[in-house]
Design an enzyme around this catalytic site. Structure first.
Site, short mmCIF file in Angstrom:
data_model
loop_
_atom_site.label_atom_id
_atom_site.label_comp_id
_atom_site.label_asym_id
_atom_site.label_seq_id
_atom_site.Cartn_x
_atom_site.Cartn_y
_atom_site.Cartn_z
N LYS A 39 -12.27 -1.49 6.44
CA LYS A 39 -11.66 -2.49 6.96
C LYS A 39 -12.24 -2.51 8.58
O LYS A 39 -12.59 -3.66 9.05
CB LYS A 39 -10.11 -1.91 7.02
CG LYS A 39 -9.44 -2.56 5.66
CD LYS A 39 -9.86 -1.99 4.36
CE LYS A 39 -9.02 -2.55 3.28
NZ LYS A 39 -8.14 -2.00 2.70
N TRP A 81 0.83 -1.16 -0.03
CA TRP A 81 0.01 0.08 0.14
C TRP A 81 0.67 1.30 -0.14
O TRP A 81 0.65 2.15 -0.74
CB TRP A 81 -1.08 0.01 1.28
CG TRP A 81 -2.10 -1.00 1.01
CD1 TRP A 81 -2.40 -2.20 1.42
CD2 TRP A 81 -3.15 -0.76 -0.31
NE1 TRP A 81 -3.41 -2.88 1.06
CE2 TRP A 81 -3.98 -2.15 0.07
CE3 TRP A 81 -3.39 0.00 -1.11
CZ2 TRP A 81 -4.97 -2.16 -0.87
CZ3 TRP A 81 -4.46 -0.08 -2.03
CH2 TRP A 81 -5.34 -1.28 -1.83
N ASP A 113 -1.49 6.61 6.26
CA ASP A 113 -2.73 5.90 5.78
C ASP A 113 -2.98 4.97 7.08
O ASP A 113 -2.19 3.98 6.97
CB ASP A 113 -2.09 5.17 4.30
CG ASP A 113 -3.01 4.05 3.94
OD1 ASP A 113 -4.42 3.79 4.43
OD2 ASP A 113 -2.89 3.59 2.83
C1 LIG Z 1 -7.70 -1.25 1.62
C2 LIG Z 1 -6.47 -0.06 1.52
C3 LIG Z 1 -6.48 0.61 0.81
C4 LIG Z 1 -7.29 0.81 -0.37
O1 LIG Z 1 -8.63 1.40 0.01
P1 LIG Z 1 -9.81 1.76 -0.92
O2 LIG Z 1 -10.98 2.21 -0.20
O3 LIG Z 1 -9.94 0.32 -1.90
O4 LIG Z 1 -9.15 2.76 -1.84
C5 LIG Z 1 -5.30 1.63 1.09
N1 LIG Z 1 -4.34 1.37 1.95
C6 LIG Z 1 -4.37 0.57 2.87
C7 LIG Z 1 -3.63 0.32 3.97
C8 LIG Z 1 -5.52 -0.54 2.90
O5 LIG Z 1 -5.58 -1.40 3.73
#
Ligand SMILES: *Cc1c(COP(=O)(O)O)cnc(C)c1O
Length: 364
Positions: A197, A103, A173
Site C-alpha cells: 500500500k 480489515w 495493523d
Molecule cells: C491490504 C490490507 C490487508 C491485507 O494485506 P495482504 O498483504 O493482502 O494480506 C490487511 N489489512 C489492511 C488494513 C489492508 O489494507
C-alpha cells in the site's frame, strides 16, 4: 516511454516515480554486484547490505527504539492475522479486537481459530463510518493484547492517535498508512504492514515487535510462523523476498532524502487529503463522504455519488483523463481515491478539478 496515468489503486498501489526509474535503470545489474537484484543470493553481501539499509532506514524514519525487532516476512498482512494470536496469545488468554471496518473484522475472525477473542468495540451500527473514543472501549484488562487497524482501507476511517488500552500490549495493523506520519513506537507491542500500500511492492510484510514479546513464541510453533525464529535469523531463516525488500529500501531512501522525513510526509498527506475532502464538502451533497469528518482517512478517501449510473460514468470519464482505479471496493461501492505517500500533489489536483467539472456537468 509509456505515459503513466495517476493511479488511485488501493493496493498494490502507486510508487514514487524516482524509485521506479532507479529500479528500471539497475534491473540488469546492481552497480556493485554486476548481477540483477532478481538473481543474487539472499545471503550475498550485496543483499545483506540492502536488508540492513532497509532496516536502518525504517529505524531512522520511525525512531524505532533498540528494544524492538524489525522483521521482513512473507504471507502478507493476512498471515499476520494468524501469526499474532499464535505467538502472542500463548498462555490461553483472550485477545481484544477493536472492529472499525472490513480489515479489523477479518483479523478478529482469523484470531477466533485456536483461541478466544473479545470485541472491545464494533462500529457496525454506523456501517463503520465512525471510530471509538477511549471511553467507548470495553477492554479486557487481562487480554494477551489489544488489536486495532490504524487505517481501514475499505471504509476510509483512520485513527488520529492510538487508542489507549492501558497496560495490555497494543497491536496495530498499519498496512495502509505505514510511514504516512511519525509514530510513537514505544506505545506499541507489535505493528505490522504489508508493503504494497504505502511502502513498496507486494511480497514483503514488515513487523515491528517489542523484544520481550518474543518470549511468548512457543517452541512447538511451525518455524516459519514463529517470530522468535525470524528475529534470531535476522529475517533470513529462509529465502527472503529480495526484490520487495530492495524496493522498500529505495522507498525509504526516497522518504529520507527527497521528502525529508515523516513530519514532512505527514504535512503533504494532510494537505492532499484536505484538497479532496474540500471538493466533497463544496459539492452540495453531490458527493457524500463515507467517514464522519473527525475520522476521515488521509490515505483512502471514500465517497458516493447520487446513483450507480453516475458512479460508473465518473469512473469511466476519469479513466479517459488518466485518473485510474477510482472504483470503490465491491463491498462498499461508490468511489475510493487512494492517495498514498507516492501520489503526487499534481495527481490530487487533477482529480479535484475533474470532480468539480463532473459535478457541474451532472448535478442536473
Ligand atoms: C491490504 C490490507 C490487508 C491485507 O494485506 P495482504 O498483504 O493482502 O494480506 C490487511 N489489512 C489492511 C488494513 C489492508 O489494507
Amino acid at each position: 516511454m509509456t505515459q503513466r496515468a495517476y493511479n488511485f489503486s488501493a493496493g498494490p498501489a502507486v510508487l514514487p516515480e524516482p524509485v521506479l526509474a532507479e529500479v528500471g535503470r539497475d534491473l540488469l545489474a546492481l552497480p556493485n554486484a554486476k548481477a540483477s537484484i532478481l538473481e543474487i543470493s539472499h545471503r550475498s553481501p550485496t543483499f545483506k547490505e540492502i536488508l540492513a539499509a532497509a532496516q536502518a532506514n525504517l529505524r531512522q524514519l520511525l525512531s524505532i527504539p533498540d528494544n524492538y525487532e524489525v522483521l521482513f516476512l512473507q504471507g502478507g498482512s493476512r498471515l499476520q492475522f494468524s501469526m499474532i494470536p499464535m505467538n502472542l496469545r500463548a498462555d490461553g488468554r483472550s485477545a481484544d479486537y477493536i472492529l472499525t471496518g472490513s480489515w479489523s473484522k477479518i483479523s478478529q475472525k482469523e484470531a477466533q481459530t485456536g483461541g478466544d477473542t473479545h470485541v472491545a468495540w464494533d462500529g457496525s451500527d454506523t456501517n463503520y463510518s465512525a471510530l471509538p473514543s477511549n471511553t467507548d472501549l470495553r477492554l479486557d484488562t487481562d487480554a494477551a493484547y489489544a488489536h486495532f487497524t490504524s487505517n481501514e482501507t475499505i471504509h476510509g476511517v483512520q485513527f488520529a492517535t492510538e487508542p489507549d488500552v492501558g497496560g495490555v500490549p497494543l497491536v496495530c495493523d498499519a498496512s495502509s498508512d505505514f510511514l504516512h506520519k511519525p509514530l510513537p513506537i514505544e506505545r506499541y507491542g507489535l505493528l505490522y504492514a504489508c508493503a504494497q500500500k504505502n511502502a513498496g511492492p507486494a511480497g514483503v510484510t514488515i513487523v515491528i515487535i517489542r523484544k520481550d514479546l518474543l518470549e511468548r513464541s512457543r517452541d512447538d510453533l511451525p518455524s516459519y510462523l514463529n517470530y522468535r525464529v525470524h528475529a534470531e535469523a535476522g529475517s533470513l531463516m529462509n529465502t527472503a523476498p529480495t526484490f520487495a525488500i530492495y524496493v522498500v529500501r529505495l522507498v525509504t531512501d526516497w522518504l529520507i532524502n527527497e521528502i525529508g522525513g515523516l513530519e514532512k510526509m505527514h504535512s503533504q498527506n494532510r494537505s492532499k487529503a484536505k484538497m479532496v475532502y474540500d471538493v466533497i464538502e463544496a459539492s452540495d451533497n453531490f458527493y457524500v463522504g463515507h467517514a464522519q469528518p473527525e475520522c476521515r482517512s488521509l490515505m483512502n478517501v471514500v465517497f458516493r455519488l447520487p446513483n450507480e449510473e453516475l458512479t460508473e460514468k465518473f469512473v469511466s470519464e476519469a479513466a479517459e483523463q488518466d485518473l485510474v482505479s477510482l472504483g470503490g471496493h465491491r463491498s462498499v461501492g461508490g468511489i475510493r481515491a487512494s492517495i498514498y505517500n507516492a501520489m503526487p500533489v499534481a495527481g490530487v489536483a487533477k482529480l479535484c478539478d475533474f470532480m468539480t467539472q463532473f459535478r457541474d456537468a451532472n448535478c442536473g
